[in-house]
Write an enzyme that holds these catalytic residues in place. Structure first.
Site, PDB file in Angstrom:
ATOM      1  N   HIS A 125       0.906  -1.298   0.147  1.00  0.00           N
ATOM      2  CA  HIS A 125       0.141   0.079   0.008  1.00  0.00           C
ATOM      3  C   HIS A 125       0.752   1.287   0.105  1.00  0.00           C
ATOM      4  O   HIS A 125       1.229   1.594   0.896  1.00  0.00           O
ATOM      5  CB  HIS A 125      -1.104   0.128   1.093  1.00  0.00           C
ATOM      6  CG  HIS A 125      -1.992   1.151   1.558  1.00  0.00           C
ATOM      7  ND1 HIS A 125      -3.067   1.139   1.978  1.00  0.00           N
ATOM      8  CD2 HIS A 125      -2.105   2.079   0.708  1.00  0.00           C
ATOM      9  CE1 HIS A 125      -3.449   2.169   2.164  1.00  0.00           C
ATOM     10  NE2 HIS A 125      -3.014   2.976   1.193  1.00  0.00           N
ATOM     11  N   HIS A 145       1.434   4.895  -2.407  1.00  0.00           N
ATOM     12  CA  HIS A 145       0.957   5.834  -3.585  1.00  0.00           C
ATOM     13  C   HIS A 145       2.157   6.607  -3.912  1.00  0.00           C
ATOM     14  O   HIS A 145       2.998   7.082  -3.122  1.00  0.00           O
ATOM     15  CB  HIS A 145       0.140   6.931  -2.972  1.00  0.00           C
ATOM     16  CG  HIS A 145      -1.221   6.292  -2.461  1.00  0.00           C
ATOM     17  ND1 HIS A 145      -2.366   6.175  -3.170  1.00  0.00           N
ATOM     18  CD2 HIS A 145      -1.427   5.844  -1.289  1.00  0.00           C
ATOM     19  CE1 HIS A 145      -3.404   5.622  -2.351  1.00  0.00           C
ATOM     20  NE2 HIS A 145      -2.717   5.348  -1.080  1.00  0.00           N
ATOM     21  N   HIS A 183      -9.380   1.326  -1.188  1.00  0.00           N
ATOM     22  CA  HIS A 183      -9.381   1.844   0.273  1.00  0.00           C
ATOM     23  C   HIS A 183     -10.669   1.750   0.805  1.00  0.00           C
ATOM     24  O   HIS A 183     -11.801   1.971   0.125  1.00  0.00           O
ATOM     25  CB  HIS A 183      -9.104   3.154   0.074  1.00  0.00           C
ATOM     26  CG  HIS A 183      -7.450   3.587  -0.100  1.00  0.00           C
ATOM     27  ND1 HIS A 183      -6.891   2.935  -1.287  1.00  0.00           N
ATOM     28  CD2 HIS A 183      -6.721   4.238   0.577  1.00  0.00           C
ATOM     29  CE1 HIS A 183      -5.500   3.313  -1.108  1.00  0.00           C
ATOM     30  NE2 HIS A 183      -5.400   4.243  -0.356  1.00  0.00           N
ATOM     31  N   GLU A 215     -11.021   3.610   6.171  1.00  0.00           N
ATOM     32  CA  GLU A 215      -9.965   4.601   6.904  1.00  0.00           C
ATOM     33  C   GLU A 215     -10.794   5.670   7.631  1.00  0.00           C
ATOM     34  O   GLU A 215     -10.473   5.636   8.725  1.00  0.00           O
ATOM     35  CB  GLU A 215      -9.160   5.111   5.754  1.00  0.00           C
ATOM     36  CG  GLU A 215      -7.971   6.040   6.145  1.00  0.00           C
ATOM     37  CD  GLU A 215      -7.317   6.601   4.927  1.00  0.00           C
ATOM     38  OE1 GLU A 215      -8.039   6.765   3.846  1.00  0.00           O
ATOM     39  OE2 GLU A 215      -6.265   7.258   4.989  1.00  0.00           O
ATOM     40  N   ASP A 246       1.901   4.054   2.891  1.00  0.00           N
ATOM     41  CA  ASP A 246       0.790   4.901   2.234  1.00  0.00           C
ATOM     42  C   ASP A 246       1.539   5.955   1.552  1.00  0.00           C
ATOM     43  O   ASP A 246       1.733   6.095   0.289  1.00  0.00           O
ATOM     44  CB  ASP A 246      -0.154   5.365   3.282  1.00  0.00           C
ATOM     45  CG  ASP A 246      -1.403   5.706   2.828  1.00  0.00           C
ATOM     46  OD1 ASP A 246      -1.680   5.468   1.685  1.00  0.00           O
ATOM     47  OD2 ASP A 246      -2.277   6.313   3.655  1.00  0.00           O
ATOM     48  N   ASP A 247       1.849   6.991   2.245  1.00  0.00           N
ATOM     49  CA  ASP A 247       2.355   8.320   1.623  1.00  0.00           C
ATOM     50  C   ASP A 247       3.577   8.896   2.480  1.00  0.00           C
ATOM     51  O   ASP A 247       3.681   9.705   3.207  1.00  0.00           O
ATOM     52  CB  ASP A 247       1.213   9.424   1.526  1.00  0.00           C
ATOM     53  CG  ASP A 247       0.076   8.981   0.926  1.00  0.00           C
ATOM     54  OD1 ASP A 247       0.215   8.991  -0.419  1.00  0.00           O
ATOM     55  OD2 ASP A 247      -0.699   8.590   1.573  1.00  0.00           O
TER      56      ASP A 247
HETATM   57  N1  ADE Z   1      -4.635   9.057  -1.475  1.00  0.00           N
HETATM   58  C1  ADE Z   1      -3.227   8.782  -1.123  1.00  0.00           C
HETATM   59  N2  ADE Z   1      -3.007   8.503   0.182  1.00  0.00           N
HETATM   60  C2  ADE Z   1      -4.334   8.185   0.520  1.00  0.00           C
HETATM   61  C3  ADE Z   1      -5.043   7.686   1.820  1.00  0.00           C
HETATM   62  N3  ADE Z   1      -4.324   7.442   2.749  1.00  0.00           N
HETATM   63  N4  ADE Z   1      -6.477   7.620   1.757  1.00  0.00           N
HETATM   64  C4  ADE Z   1      -7.056   7.832   0.693  1.00  0.00           C
HETATM   65  N5  ADE Z   1      -6.681   8.284  -0.752  1.00  0.00           N
HETATM   66  C5  ADE Z   1      -5.402   8.332  -0.675  1.00  0.00           C
HETATM   67 ZN    ZN Z   2      -3.647   4.828   0.689  1.00  0.00          ZN
END
Ligand code: ADE
Ligand code: ZN
Length: 336
Positions: free
Chosen positions: A17, A19, A197, A200, A278-279
């Site tokens: 996971h 991005h 997703h 969350e 994630d990011d």
């Molecule tokens: N796009 C990038 N990170 C995300 C996340 N944690 N939840 C939803 N969309 C995303």
């Molecule tokens: Zn994500």
């Protein structure tokens, strides 16, 4: 170094996971902005980093999309992906399943070919030069709706062989899975696996929808499954993996303290939970940092760490032979 931290950093790992746009470090963002003659709303790297204080998912997404505005050319997408792969190597990631958001770029007039071309070329170089295997996941932006998703799916046709799965990300609340049933049906008919997703910020019903309607093979995040014992049973029985993201959850206030992270409770419920970043450029850490943060806060044991690492290889979209090879690597490194 703490022995558990050493184990975490030394184990070969998979990331499921991630991005690619969320790996955009401010230094690279400013460098690409300058070469492309694009002005950012922040005067310096420090000023931009200081803005990384998010109240919720939408707060973060606003900055994330602003950051993508400097990406214009194939080489930009290559450089972004190559920078991540070097971080992945430092983190002992041997397999990565990278999500990309084509609509964040095509909506600004960037050709789909430039986006996927740069990402894919870097991933191939990462395999050859760094030994990192990969899969690519095309993610639709929920807030743009299904009709635009169909147009993006069409644009992906010439690149079908490069893409393993489609996903669903961006604003979760008010964009339930049922809006995307037909889009995901079409994607599956084209041969794509599906992920989404869910849970969350959204309720367990969105996870049920992702499973029943979108036929998701994995749930990205899945935190709110903890509120629904029947759902946990289904996730366990059908071995549906959850790709949790501890630092992301903390930074976006999905949890208030790392001690509240559900990953141990997921394991205890027999669910195939995994750890992911994630990011990472926005949330303060790459994969090892995520493992360390949650291991420290929950006092995870070495067996639990190894279980989480193995879960990711089990959940990866690779052949059984590849899985066996990866799991063997973990056994050799861990001695278990
Ligand atoms: N796009 C990038 N990170 C995300 C996340 N944690 N939840 C939803 N969309 C995303
Ligand atoms: Zn994500």
């Amino acid at each position: 170094m703490d022995t558990l931290h050493r184990l975490i950093s030394q184990l070969p790992k998979a990331e499921l996971h991630l991005h690619i746009e969320g790996t955009f470090e401010p230094e690279l963002m400013f460098a690409i902005a300058q070469r492309n003659g694009v002005t950012l709303n922040y005067g310096s790297v420090e000023e931009l980093r200081a803005a990384y204080n998010f109240g919720n998912l939408q707060d973060f997404l606003n900055l994330y999309y602003a950051g993508t505005s400097v990406l214009l050319f194939e080489q930009d997408f290559y450089d972004l992906t190559w920078a991540y792969l070097n971080k992945a190597k430092e983190n002992n990631i041997v397999h990565t399943e990278v999500m990309f958001d084509p609509q964040a770029h095509t909506e600004r007039g960037v050709p789909f070919a430039a986006v996927i071309g740069g990402i894919y070329r870097a991933l191939c170089d990462g395999f050859e030069k760094l030994g990192i295997s990969f899969r690519l996941i095309l993610s639709f932006l929920r807030h743009l709706g299904a009709e635009k998703g169909f147009r993006t799916l069409e644009e992906a046709i010439p690149y079908k062989g490069w893409i393993t799965a489609v996903g669903l990300d961006s604003t979760e609340r008010d964009y339930p899975p049922e809006l995307f049933t037909e889009l995901f049906d079409a994607a599956r008919e084209m041969g794509f696996v599906t992920v989404a997703h869910a849970g969350e910020e959204g309720p367990p019903e969105y996870i049920w929808g992702a499973l029943d309607l979108l036929k998701a093979a994995r749930i990205d995040h899945g935190n709110s499954a903890m509120e629904d014992p029947d759902l946990l049973d289904v996730l366990r029985i059908y071995e549906i993996p959850l790709t949790t993201c501890p630092l992301s959850n903390l930074k976006l206030h999905v949890i208030q303290r790392m001690e509240d992270h559900p990953v141990r409770r997921m394991l205890d419920a027999g669910v195939r939970a995994t750890i992911n970043s994630d990011d990472p450029a926005y949330f303060g850490g790459y994969l090892n940092d995520n493992f360390i943060a949650v291991a420290d806060a929950l006092s995870l044991t070495s067996d639990e760490i190894i279980q989480l690492v193995n879960n990711a290889f089990e959940a990866a979209f690779v052949t059984d032979g590849e899985k066996r090879k990866f799991l063997q690597l973990v056994r050799e490194q861990s001695g278990k």
